[in-house]
Design a protein around this motif. Structure first.
Motif, PDB file in Angstrom:
ATOM      1  N   ARG A  17      -0.208   4.897   1.036  1.00 36.27           N
ATOM      2  CA  ARG A  17       0.577   5.755   1.931  1.00 36.27           C
ATOM      3  C   ARG A  17       0.462   5.355   3.310  1.00 36.27           C
ATOM      4  O   ARG A  17       1.200   5.002   3.925  1.00 36.27           O
ATOM      5  CB  ARG A  17       0.453   7.336   1.791  1.00 36.27           C
ATOM      6  N   ARG A  18      -0.886   4.862   3.647  1.00 36.32           N
ATOM      7  CA  ARG A  18      -1.000   4.405   5.075  1.00 36.32           C
ATOM      8  C   ARG A  18      -0.413   3.228   5.058  1.00 36.32           C
ATOM      9  O   ARG A  18       0.176   2.743   6.274  1.00 36.32           O
ATOM     10  CB  ARG A  18      -2.564   4.310   5.139  1.00 36.32           C
ATOM     11  N   MET A  19      -0.353   2.225   4.068  1.00 37.00           N
ATOM     12  CA  MET A  19       0.220   0.788   4.461  1.00 37.00           C
ATOM     13  C   MET A  19       1.730   0.875   4.360  1.00 37.00           C
ATOM     14  O   MET A  19       2.493   0.489   5.174  1.00 37.00           O
ATOM     15  CB  MET A  19      -0.123  -0.084   3.030  1.00 37.00           C
ATOM     16  N   ILE A  20       2.354   1.966   3.673  1.00 37.04           N
ATOM     17  CA  ILE A  20       3.805   2.200   3.814  1.00 37.04           C
ATOM     18  C   ILE A  20       4.202   2.714   5.336  1.00 37.04           C
ATOM     19  O   ILE A  20       5.151   2.176   5.857  1.00 37.04           O
ATOM     20  CB  ILE A  20       4.096   3.366   2.765  1.00 37.04           C
ATOM     21  N   ALA A  21       3.357   3.817   5.801  1.00 32.37           N
ATOM     22  CA  ALA A  21       3.586   4.024   7.150  1.00 32.37           C
ATOM     23  C   ALA A  21       3.380   2.764   8.164  1.00 32.37           C
ATOM     24  O   ALA A  21       3.916   2.778   9.010  1.00 32.37           O
ATOM     25  CB  ALA A  21       2.328   5.065   7.315  1.00 32.37           C
ATOM     26  N   GLY A  71      -4.263   7.147  11.284  1.00 33.11           N
ATOM     27  CA  GLY A  71      -3.135   6.547  12.154  1.00 33.11           C
ATOM     28  C   GLY A  71      -2.833   5.142  12.366  1.00 33.11           C
ATOM     29  O   GLY A  71      -3.827   4.590  12.101  1.00 33.11           O
ATOM     30  N   THR A  72      -1.820   4.874  12.548  1.00 29.99           N
ATOM     31  CA  THR A  72      -1.621   3.226  12.628  1.00 29.99           C
ATOM     32  C   THR A  72      -1.660   2.698  13.928  1.00 29.99           C
ATOM     33  O   THR A  72      -1.775   1.507  14.474  1.00 29.99           O
ATOM     34  CB  THR A  72      -0.218   2.818  12.338  1.00 29.99           C
ATOM     35  N   GLY A  73      -1.739   3.638  15.339  1.00 24.52           N
ATOM     36  CA  GLY A  73      -1.757   3.108  16.393  1.00 24.52           C
ATOM     37  C   GLY A  73      -0.565   2.671  17.018  1.00 24.52           C
ATOM     38  O   GLY A  73      -0.416   1.732  17.888  1.00 24.52           O
ATOM     39  N   LEU A  74       0.584   2.674  16.343  1.00 23.63           N
ATOM     40  CA  LEU A  74       1.996   2.361  16.599  1.00 23.63           C
ATOM     41  C   LEU A  74       3.013   3.479  17.212  1.00 23.63           C
ATOM     42  O   LEU A  74       4.000   3.274  17.451  1.00 23.63           O
ATOM     43  CB  LEU A  74       2.483   1.471  15.448  1.00 23.63           C
ATOM     44  N   GLY A  75       2.765   4.742  16.396  1.00 25.88           N
ATOM     45  CA  GLY A  75       3.709   5.744  16.715  1.00 25.88           C
ATOM     46  C   GLY A  75       4.198   6.077  18.260  1.00 25.88           C
ATOM     47  O   GLY A  75       5.170   6.024  18.500  1.00 25.88           O
ATOM     48  N   LEU A  76       3.160   6.118  18.852  1.00 29.78           N
ATOM     49  CA  LEU A  76       3.385   6.496  20.480  1.00 29.78           C
ATOM     50  C   LEU A  76       4.108   5.304  21.321  1.00 29.78           C
ATOM     51  O   LEU A  76       4.856   5.273  21.870  1.00 29.78           O
ATOM     52  CB  LEU A  76       2.403   6.777  21.289  1.00 29.78           C
ATOM     53  N   ARG A 100      -5.848  -5.049   6.443  1.00 29.97           N
ATOM     54  CA  ARG A 100      -6.815  -5.343   5.650  1.00 29.97           C
ATOM     55  C   ARG A 100      -7.693  -4.063   5.181  1.00 29.97           C
ATOM     56  O   ARG A 100      -8.183  -4.183   4.047  1.00 29.97           O
ATOM     57  CB  ARG A 100      -7.803  -6.006   6.616  1.00 29.97           C
ATOM     58  N   ASN A 101      -7.747  -2.944   5.932  1.00 30.23           N
ATOM     59  CA  ASN A 101      -8.602  -1.805   5.628  1.00 30.23           C
ATOM     60  C   ASN A 101      -8.096  -1.024   4.175  1.00 30.23           C
ATOM     61  O   ASN A 101      -8.897  -0.924   3.493  1.00 30.23           O
ATOM     62  CB  ASN A 101      -8.796  -0.906   6.740  1.00 30.23           C
ATOM     63  N   PRO A 102      -6.795  -0.799   4.344  1.00 27.87           N
ATOM     64  CA  PRO A 102      -6.184  -0.145   3.176  1.00 27.87           C
ATOM     65  C   PRO A 102      -6.396  -1.253   1.895  1.00 27.87           C
ATOM     66  O   PRO A 102      -6.431  -0.676   0.780  1.00 27.87           O
ATOM     67  CB  PRO A 102      -4.964   0.188   3.432  1.00 27.87           C
ATOM     68  N   LEU A 103      -5.819  -2.317   2.144  1.00 29.89           N
ATOM     69  CA  LEU A 103      -6.048  -3.517   0.996  1.00 29.89           C
ATOM     70  C   LEU A 103      -7.467  -3.389   0.388  1.00 29.89           C
ATOM     71  O   LEU A 103      -7.700  -3.696  -0.766  1.00 29.89           O
ATOM     72  CB  LEU A 103      -5.546  -4.792   1.623  1.00 29.89           C
ATOM     73  N   ASN A 104      -8.604  -3.541   1.354  1.00 24.90           N
ATOM     74  CA  ASN A 104      -9.786  -3.433   0.743  1.00 24.90           C
ATOM     75  C   ASN A 104     -10.275  -2.253   0.153  1.00 24.90           C
ATOM     76  O   ASN A 104     -11.079  -2.147  -1.018  1.00 24.90           O
ATOM     77  CB  ASN A 104     -10.865  -3.615   1.979  1.00 24.90           C
ATOM     78  N   ARG A 118      -7.774   8.062  -3.804  1.00 26.79           N
ATOM     79  CA  ARG A 118      -8.047   7.273  -2.576  1.00 26.79           C
ATOM     80  C   ARG A 118      -7.139   6.089  -2.582  1.00 26.79           C
ATOM     81  O   ARG A 118      -6.731   5.548  -1.551  1.00 26.79           O
ATOM     82  CB  ARG A 118      -9.636   6.911  -2.720  1.00 26.79           C
ATOM     83  N   ILE A 119      -6.737   5.617  -3.802  1.00 29.60           N
ATOM     84  CA  ILE A 119      -5.791   4.332  -3.673  1.00 29.60           C
ATOM     85  C   ILE A 119      -4.524   4.981  -3.368  1.00 29.60           C
ATOM     86  O   ILE A 119      -3.816   4.063  -2.501  1.00 29.60           O
ATOM     87  CB  ILE A 119      -5.696   3.917  -5.194  1.00 29.60           C
ATOM     88  N   GLN A 120      -4.031   5.942  -3.756  1.00 30.22           N
ATOM     89  CA  GLN A 120      -2.839   6.451  -3.391  1.00 30.22           C
ATOM     90  C   GLN A 120      -2.799   6.723  -1.919  1.00 30.22           C
ATOM     91  O   GLN A 120      -1.467   6.341  -1.182  1.00 30.22           O
ATOM     92  CB  GLN A 120      -2.249   7.650  -3.968  1.00 30.22           C
ATOM     93  N   ALA A 121      -3.943   7.328  -1.363  1.00 35.15           N
ATOM     94  CA  ALA A 121      -3.899   7.640   0.239  1.00 35.15           C
ATOM     95  C   ALA A 121      -3.786   6.249   0.825  1.00 35.15           C
ATOM     96  O   ALA A 121      -3.119   6.041   1.998  1.00 35.15           O
ATOM     97  CB  ALA A 121      -5.127   8.145   0.668  1.00 35.15           C
TER      98      ALA A 121
END
Length: 218
Positions: free
Chosen positions: A42-46, A176-181, A7-11, A36-39
């Protein structure tokens, strides 16, 4: 939880897209909004990549294909790739014992684990600081240690650090996504290994990953 994280990157994308419709925006503002849109993209892709890897791991569809790996050259190559992709002023020091020649391991697993840990070490430490990658080969396992001089992790946060979508309380605005670790832990344990963490606030963090060596190629 996944929908909340999206939701955050989409908003962000929706909001800056609306702002770009304004006629009186300066070129500097337009360029800033596009960045900012490109960033956000990138967060959504990650996040998508992390969710896909995690779902495969939980469904037990990540298979192990050990190959003969020259550990030292592989680590050096990964360090160069990470330094190129992050473009920071960090120094990454590499120390590998002489007896680490060729071992049978899953290359994709080693790459994923080390890329995640080294990227985190860089992300959560000052640009002029050092990151250490140490490798020790034993008869039945290889031990990887990644140590940084970063912000550290509180004892309370360390207890939940490997939970999906959990982020330490002191990360601030660091993305960060909180999923990496969580993914690292699942992958390592599904391949019979272990991962531990030691950390001190404003001193640094050390992750230790122990991965078993396969007896032969499969």
């Amino acid at each position: 939880m996944v929908s909340h994280e999206f939701r955050n990157p989409l908003n962000t994308i929706a909001g800056f897209t609306r702002l770009l419709e304004q006629d009186k925006l300066s070129q500097e503002k337009r360029a800033d909004f596009f960045q900012r849109i490109q960033a956000a993209v990138r967060r959504m892709i990650a996040l998508l990549d992390d969710v896909l890897t995690l779902s495969k791991s939980e469904a037990n569809r990540l298979t192990s294909h050990p190959v003969g790996l020259a550990i030292s050259p592989l680590c050096q190559k990964l360090i160069e790739e990470i330094k190129f992709s992050t473009s920071t002023g960090h120094t990454i020091n590499f120390n590998c014992e002489d007896e680490c020649v060729t071992v049978y391991m899953n290359e994709a697993l080693v790459r994923h684990v080390l890329t995640n840990l080294l990227s985190n070490a860089i992300k959560y430490s000052a640009p002029d600081s050092s990151v250490e990658l140490r490798v020790q080969c034993q008869s039945q396992a290889v031990i990887f240690q990644v140590q940084d001089e970063g912000i550290g992790i509180t004892p309370k946060d360390q207890q939940r650090l490997f939970e999906s979508f959990y982020r330490a309380s002191n990360v601030g605005n660091i993305s960060g996504t909180g999923l990496g670790l969580a993914i690292v832990k699942q992958l390592v344990e599904r391949h019979g290994g272990t991962v531990t963490v030691k950390s001190e606030i404003n001193v640094g963090t050390t992750f230790t990953v122990t991965l078993p060596i396969s007896s032969e190629m499969s």
